[in-house]
Design a protein around this motif. Structure first.
Motif, PDB file in Angstrom:
ATOM      1  N   ARG A 214      -8.583 -10.254  -6.576  1.00  0.00           N
ATOM      2  CA  ARG A 214      -7.589  -9.394  -5.939  1.00  0.00           C
ATOM      3  C   ARG A 214      -7.512  -8.075  -6.708  1.00  0.00           C
ATOM      4  O   ARG A 214      -7.666  -8.062  -7.918  1.00  0.00           O
ATOM      5  CB  ARG A 214      -6.198 -10.029  -5.993  1.00  0.00           C
ATOM      6  CG  ARG A 214      -6.057 -11.353  -5.274  1.00  0.00           C
ATOM      7  CD  ARG A 214      -4.607 -11.795  -5.401  1.00  0.00           C
ATOM      8  NE  ARG A 214      -3.702 -10.767  -4.949  1.00  0.00           N
ATOM      9  CZ  ARG A 214      -3.339 -10.602  -3.679  1.00  0.00           C
ATOM     10  NH1 ARG A 214      -3.779 -11.414  -2.774  1.00  0.00           N
ATOM     11  NH2 ARG A 214      -2.537  -9.627  -3.337  1.00  0.00           N
ATOM     12  N   PRO A 215      -7.233  -6.986  -6.022  1.00  0.00           N
ATOM     13  CA  PRO A 215      -6.947  -5.753  -6.764  1.00  0.00           C
ATOM     14  C   PRO A 215      -5.574  -5.850  -7.413  1.00  0.00           C
ATOM     15  O   PRO A 215      -4.663  -6.454  -6.846  1.00  0.00           O
ATOM     16  CB  PRO A 215      -6.970  -4.683  -5.670  1.00  0.00           C
ATOM     17  CG  PRO A 215      -6.624  -5.405  -4.419  1.00  0.00           C
ATOM     18  CD  PRO A 215      -7.128  -6.813  -4.577  1.00  0.00           C
ATOM     19  N   GLU A 218      -3.464   0.041  -6.696  1.00  0.00           N
ATOM     20  CA  GLU A 218      -4.023   0.868  -5.632  1.00  0.00           C
ATOM     21  C   GLU A 218      -3.936   2.324  -6.083  1.00  0.00           C
ATOM     22  O   GLU A 218      -3.130   2.666  -6.943  1.00  0.00           O
ATOM     23  CB  GLU A 218      -3.248   0.675  -4.319  1.00  0.00           C
ATOM     24  CG  GLU A 218      -3.446  -0.689  -3.682  1.00  0.00           C
ATOM     25  CD  GLU A 218      -4.857  -0.951  -3.183  1.00  0.00           C
ATOM     26  OE1 GLU A 218      -5.645   0.015  -3.068  1.00  0.00           O
ATOM     27  OE2 GLU A 218      -5.194  -2.121  -2.937  1.00  0.00           O
ATOM     28  N   ARG A 242     -15.238  -1.588  -1.637  1.00  0.00           N
ATOM     29  CA  ARG A 242     -13.987  -2.095  -1.070  1.00  0.00           C
ATOM     30  C   ARG A 242     -13.056  -0.958  -0.683  1.00  0.00           C
ATOM     31  O   ARG A 242     -12.448  -0.972   0.384  1.00  0.00           O
ATOM     32  CB  ARG A 242     -13.274  -3.009  -2.076  1.00  0.00           C
ATOM     33  CG  ARG A 242     -11.951  -3.581  -1.552  1.00  0.00           C
ATOM     34  CD  ARG A 242     -11.186  -4.315  -2.636  1.00  0.00           C
ATOM     35  NE  ARG A 242     -10.673  -3.441  -3.660  1.00  0.00           N
ATOM     36  CZ  ARG A 242      -9.515  -2.783  -3.595  1.00  0.00           C
ATOM     37  NH1 ARG A 242      -8.758  -2.888  -2.539  1.00  0.00           N
ATOM     38  NH2 ARG A 242      -9.115  -1.993  -4.585  1.00  0.00           N
TER      39      ARG A 242
ATOM     40  N   TYR B 261      -4.399  -6.652   1.377  1.00  0.00           N
ATOM     41  CA  TYR B 261      -3.771  -6.080   0.168  1.00  0.00           C
ATOM     42  C   TYR B 261      -2.736  -4.994   0.481  1.00  0.00           C
ATOM     43  O   TYR B 261      -2.413  -4.176  -0.365  1.00  0.00           O
ATOM     44  CB  TYR B 261      -4.826  -5.514  -0.806  1.00  0.00           C
ATOM     45  CG  TYR B 261      -5.954  -6.447  -1.102  1.00  0.00           C
ATOM     46  CD1 TYR B 261      -5.727  -7.744  -1.541  1.00  0.00           C
ATOM     47  CD2 TYR B 261      -7.275  -6.044  -0.920  1.00  0.00           C
ATOM     48  CE1 TYR B 261      -6.771  -8.624  -1.794  1.00  0.00           C
ATOM     49  CE2 TYR B 261      -8.333  -6.921  -1.172  1.00  0.00           C
ATOM     50  CZ  TYR B 261      -8.063  -8.201  -1.601  1.00  0.00           C
ATOM     51  OH  TYR B 261      -9.105  -9.060  -1.848  1.00  0.00           O
ATOM     52  N   LEU B 407      -2.603 -15.033   1.572  1.00  0.00           N
ATOM     53  CA  LEU B 407      -2.583 -14.397   0.246  1.00  0.00           C
ATOM     54  C   LEU B 407      -3.373 -13.088   0.196  1.00  0.00           C
ATOM     55  O   LEU B 407      -2.925 -12.132  -0.438  1.00  0.00           O
ATOM     56  CB  LEU B 407      -3.092 -15.378  -0.814  1.00  0.00           C
ATOM     57  CG  LEU B 407      -2.252 -16.647  -0.992  1.00  0.00           C
ATOM     58  CD1 LEU B 407      -2.868 -17.545  -2.069  1.00  0.00           C
ATOM     59  CD2 LEU B 407      -0.810 -16.308  -1.352  1.00  0.00           C
ATOM     60  N   LEU B 410      -1.495  -9.786   0.838  1.00  0.00           N
ATOM     61  CA  LEU B 410      -0.405  -9.284  -0.009  1.00  0.00           C
ATOM     62  C   LEU B 410      -0.838  -8.088  -0.842  1.00  0.00           C
ATOM     63  O   LEU B 410      -1.864  -8.104  -1.520  1.00  0.00           O
ATOM     64  CB  LEU B 410       0.090 -10.391  -0.938  1.00  0.00           C
ATOM     65  CG  LEU B 410       0.755 -11.597  -0.283  1.00  0.00           C
ATOM     66  CD1 LEU B 410       1.192 -12.599  -1.346  1.00  0.00           C
ATOM     67  CD2 LEU B 410       1.954 -11.167   0.553  1.00  0.00           C
ATOM     68  N   HIS B 411      -0.020  -7.072  -0.798  1.00  0.00           N
ATOM     69  CA  HIS B 411      -0.138  -5.937  -1.718  1.00  0.00           C
ATOM     70  C   HIS B 411      -0.002  -6.484  -3.142  1.00  0.00           C
ATOM     71  O   HIS B 411       0.636  -7.527  -3.344  1.00  0.00           O
ATOM     72  CB  HIS B 411       0.996  -4.956  -1.396  1.00  0.00           C
ATOM     73  CG  HIS B 411       0.982  -3.705  -2.218  1.00  0.00           C
ATOM     74  ND1 HIS B 411       1.535  -3.648  -3.478  1.00  0.00           N
ATOM     75  CD2 HIS B 411       0.485  -2.462  -1.969  1.00  0.00           C
ATOM     76  CE1 HIS B 411       1.382  -2.419  -3.966  1.00  0.00           C
ATOM     77  NE2 HIS B 411       0.746  -1.682  -3.073  1.00  0.00           N
TER      78      HIS B 411
END
Lengths: 345, 485
Positions: A214-215, A218, A242, B261, B407, B410-411
């Motif tokens: 996951r990032p 941002e 991405r 995200y 999941l 989600l940010h």
């Protein structure tokens, strides 16, 4: 070589290896057995890269539990509050109780093992001082900037040790920097401490995080500029697959005239890019970056994708780079065609 | 012989549960029979659902189907006093425990629980909800515990919005707040929750003074276009801030992939307990998959068949036709049997009311040979099944699929908030019946909270459970999942 291909560091961790590493952290597997298992896994990772046609390979960081603890937890003075993890990849809670020494923690030994397994050029990466500092509770310095500098000095000693072991390409990873854009100056100051006096080709990798695929943050790479221009590194290695490549023109406009590691594989998805897509991504970058400045790599480490996906992604990357390389080394018409094709992406 | 009494909390108190009478009755029948008593286990549940899929006594085969296999005799203590346990047990054991008893009309073959036809009934309920509600005169919310969805609880909504404002303020101060602020609701129902949430948001945003409403996008998502139509009307005053999307809650990224995200809040209320579910049993350190087979008791089947002028053997095919095309088309296709859609709904309701499930336990060759969802190995169950003693757990395949596929939306500072019937400790599986049960026309299962927490942990997600804070005496638990580190 034009458009050399490489990896960013970590390689796919098979589920069985994940379970065994976790077993070790739950005290169900001995350190000696785990070390043997990791030797085999590293050999396989190098073989995968070689078979895919990667020009500059890595050990896949397969000995590491994560990007922080493998280094930090072994530094004298750093103390984990617990030594048991639910998953091997979890972070420890770490505290620094006494000032750091400049004693290498032994990454050179990892490099020597890798060197014995391949004739390919090797890139060796480690997490940079700024990111390391974000995962430690400082009870020794009382000043976070001083902690960062002290970590940088320790890493400088590590880098000297690596070069003595034969390393020629070193990469500093700063996965936390994008979350603290206001602290770029401190991070760059520390990077220059790490690289000082170390005769190697240096890369700086800045991404938006890859914990658990996951990032963590941002934003836009413009936050690095102009400060990063002062970093004494040879390559800037960034993620674009991405995020998209909208930051690319800015990086060129803001004065980066050294090599750029172009992320062309999204490492946060199991979807495998086609070689055509990779070629288009490279072609688009060529609109703003000279070909002799481009290095082709994934966005970040491949640790979260499965081995078959990692292999397929690397193959696509190598094939995509080869297509563009062929066009560039061919006729001028080929070059125009590459540009036209990219415009359609 | 092993005897397991699960509802231990009911053995004490002002009106303690009588275990000895039903247990003695069943044990005497077993004693008088020919079955090898050393290979029998007896389990006593207290099934809290007034309507459910179990008979008062059930017999289950454990193992590979060989003559010397073990048997599990299951007793529902809640209904035991009103039943002739001896007769029921004797009749079941007359077939040496085989569930192939002659007084059952089977509706399907043996299947993993999640693939059984009770889930087709469940799906039909949501697809044809308007017809069911018209027939019963009751809205679906009245079938929920407490008679209303906790999703509309104002205090809960205010707390969620306050948390969002705190995160957004922080990101905004660091110039890291995106232009578009996404909130997703999965399983939107009639839209009342969305309306309550948005109305409250407007009020709080005005008080807060940062004009987040202007940037807000609320995405209502539901399986049923009909339900979304109703929901859209409910929130009409919020106009451009709301979009509605048809999606399967188990695969949200197939529709919402463009929001990867980017979502600050995914909100799910009373959805997970209503999604297909396998069960796994650990007995003596060995894992078994629970296979199920739906049936109608022969007497009920005969009554239902007679009511629509067909022979009983034709009933299973007719039920599957109903499940495939729904009551309206069924009435059109078979006007002789069903005068109108309401008549077909009556048929549907009668079948639902009588629907039962037999069970058998099939050895698993290895947890990793079982897929909880595509790409998620049964190995994830190991820490739960490694707990001491015998255990029966819900796998909640649909809920797990939904959770895992949510999941990625989600940010980095986003969270998934879910109100549902969660167990929060596997010990709760030893001391209570966890489903499935019947709501009005749908299925309810308790959701395996420790499993979701374990899967979340593997993916770098912290999963916390807390009793729903805004209504006393509720069984509802709030799950909050957010990125660790």
């Amino acid at each position: 070589m034009l458009l050399p291909t490489t990896v960013v560091g970590s390689y796919s961790v098979p589920e069985w290896l994940e379970r065994l590493k976790t077993d070790f952290y739950r005290k169900r597997l001995s350190a000696a057995h785990l070390s043997d298992i990791e030797d085999v896994a590293i050999k396989a990772a190098i073989k995968d890269q070689e078979r895919a046609g990667i020009d500059i390979v890595s050990d896949g960081e397969l000995r590491r539990d994560n990007d922080v603890d493998y280094l930090l937890a072994r530094m004298p003075g750093v103390r984990p509050t617990t030594t048991v993890k639910s998953y091997y990849f979890d972070y420890y809670d770490l505290a620094l109780t006494t000032p750091l020494t400049e004693q290498p923690v032994g990454l050179a030994e990892d490099f020597r093992f890798t060197r014995e397994q391949t004739d390919k050029p090797i890139k060796f990466s480690f997490t940079g001082p700024f990111s390391l500092s974000r995962r430690i509770r400082d009870e020794a310095y009382g000043d976070r900037a001083e902690l960062v500098r002290a970590l940088a000095r320790a890493l400088n000693a590590e880098a000297h040790d690596l070069v003595r072991a034969g390393a020629t390409m070193l990469q500093i990873d700063e996965p936390f920097l994008a979350g603290y854009p206001e602290q770029v100056a401190l991070a760059v100051e520390a990077i220059n401490i790490v690289t000082a006096g170390v005769e190697a080709t240096w890369g700086l990798h800045v991404c938006y995080g890859n914990r658990y695929a996951r990032p963590s943050w941002e934003g836009h790479y413009t936050f690095l500029f102009p400060t990063v221009l002062d970093a004494r590194v040879d390559q800037l290695i960034l993620e674009f697959a991405r995020k998209g490549d909208e930051d690319l023109p800015a990086i060129a406009d803001l004065g980066w005239d050294r090599a750029l590691g172009l992320g062309v594989l999204d490492v946060k998805t199991e979807d495998v890019e086609t070689s055509e897509r990779v070629a288009k991504r490279i072609s688009r970058a060529l609109e703003v970056i000279d070909a002799d400045k481009l290095i082709i790599n994934p966005d970040c480490g491949l640790r979260h994708v499965t081995p078959p996906v990692a292999r397929a992604k690397l193959r696509a990357m190598v094939e995509g780079a080869a297509v563009v390389r062929h066009r560039l080394l061919g006729t001028s018409e080929d070059l125009v065609a590459a540009g036209d094709s990219a415009a359609a992406d | 012989m092993l005897v397991e009494i699960r509802p231990v909390a009911r053995l004490r108190g002002k009106t303690p549960l009588d275990v000895s009478t039903p247990l003695t009755t069943v044990l005497e029948v077993l004693r008088d029979g020919t079955v090898d008593l050393s290979r029998v286990r007896v389990v006593c549940d207290w099934i809290q659902y007034k309507e459910n899929f179990r008979d008062v006594v059930d017999v289950r085969q454990i193992g590979p189907g060989t003559p010397d296999q073990e048997l599990e005799v299951a007793i529902d203590l809640r209904r035991a006093a009103a039943a002739d346990l001896a007769d029921l047990t004797r009749r079941l054991m007359a077939h040496n425990g085989s569930p192939e008893a002659p007084d059952r009309i089977w509706l399907e073959q043996w299947l993993p629980g999640s693939q059984g036809c009770i889930w087709l009934f469940n799906r039909l309920y949501w697809q044809a909800l308007h017809l069911w509600e018209r027939a019963t005169g009751r809205g679906y919310e009245s079938a929920l515990p407490g008679g209303a969805s906790d999703a509309r609880n104002e205090a809960a909504i205010r707390e969620l919005i306050s948390d969002l404002f705190r995160i957004w303020d922080d990101l905004s101060d660091r110039r890291a707040l995106p232009d578009e602020l996404y909130v997703v609701e999965l399983g939107v129902g009639n839209g009342n929750q969305a309306k309550a949430w948005l109305d409250e948001f407007v009020v709080m945003d005005r008080e807060h003074g940062r004009d987040y409403y202007r940037r807000l996008h609320y995405l209502m998502c539901d399986y049923s276009p009909h339900v979304l139509d109703i929901a859209r009307k409910t929130v009409a005053e919020h106009g451009d801030h709301v979009s509605s999307l048809v999606l399967d809650a188990t695969t949200p990224t197939t529709v919402l992939g463009f929001l990867r995200y980017k979502v600050f809040l995914v909100y799910v209320s009373n959805v997970y307990d209503n999604l297909p579910c396998d069960e796994v049993v650990s007995i003596g350190g060995e894992a078994f998959a629970v296979e199920t087979r739906a049936f109608l008791p022969a007497s009920a089947a005969a009554t239902i068949a007679a009511s629509c002028s067909i022979e009983t053997p034709a009933l299973p095919a007719l039920i599957h036709k109903l499940l495939q095309i729904g009551p309206e088309l069924l009435a059109e296709a078979m006007p002789t049997q069903f005068a109108d859609a309401d008549a077909a709904v009556t048929f549907w309701r009668d079948c639902w009311q009588s629907l039962r499930r037999a069970e058998r336990f099939v050895p698993m060759r290895g947890l990793d040979s079982y897929q909880i969802t595509p790409g998620l190995s049964g190995e994830m169950l190991r820490p739960l099944l490694d707990a001491r003693g015998d255990l029966r757990i819900n796998v909640n395949n649909g809920a797990v699929a939904s959770f895992v596929d949510t999941l990625p939306l989600l940010h980095p500072y986003g969270r998934l908030v879910c109100h549902d019937l969660f167990i929060t400790d596997v010990e709760q599986c030893r001391t209570g019946f966890r489903g499935p049960g019947k709501y009005d026309g749908s299925v309810v299962n308790w959701v395996n909270g420790p499993l979701l927490a374990h899967i979340g942990s593997r993916k770098g997600i912290d999963v916390r459970y807390a009793p729903f804070a805004h209504r006393k005496g509720t069984s509802i638990v709030t799950m909050t999942a957010q990125v660790r580190d």
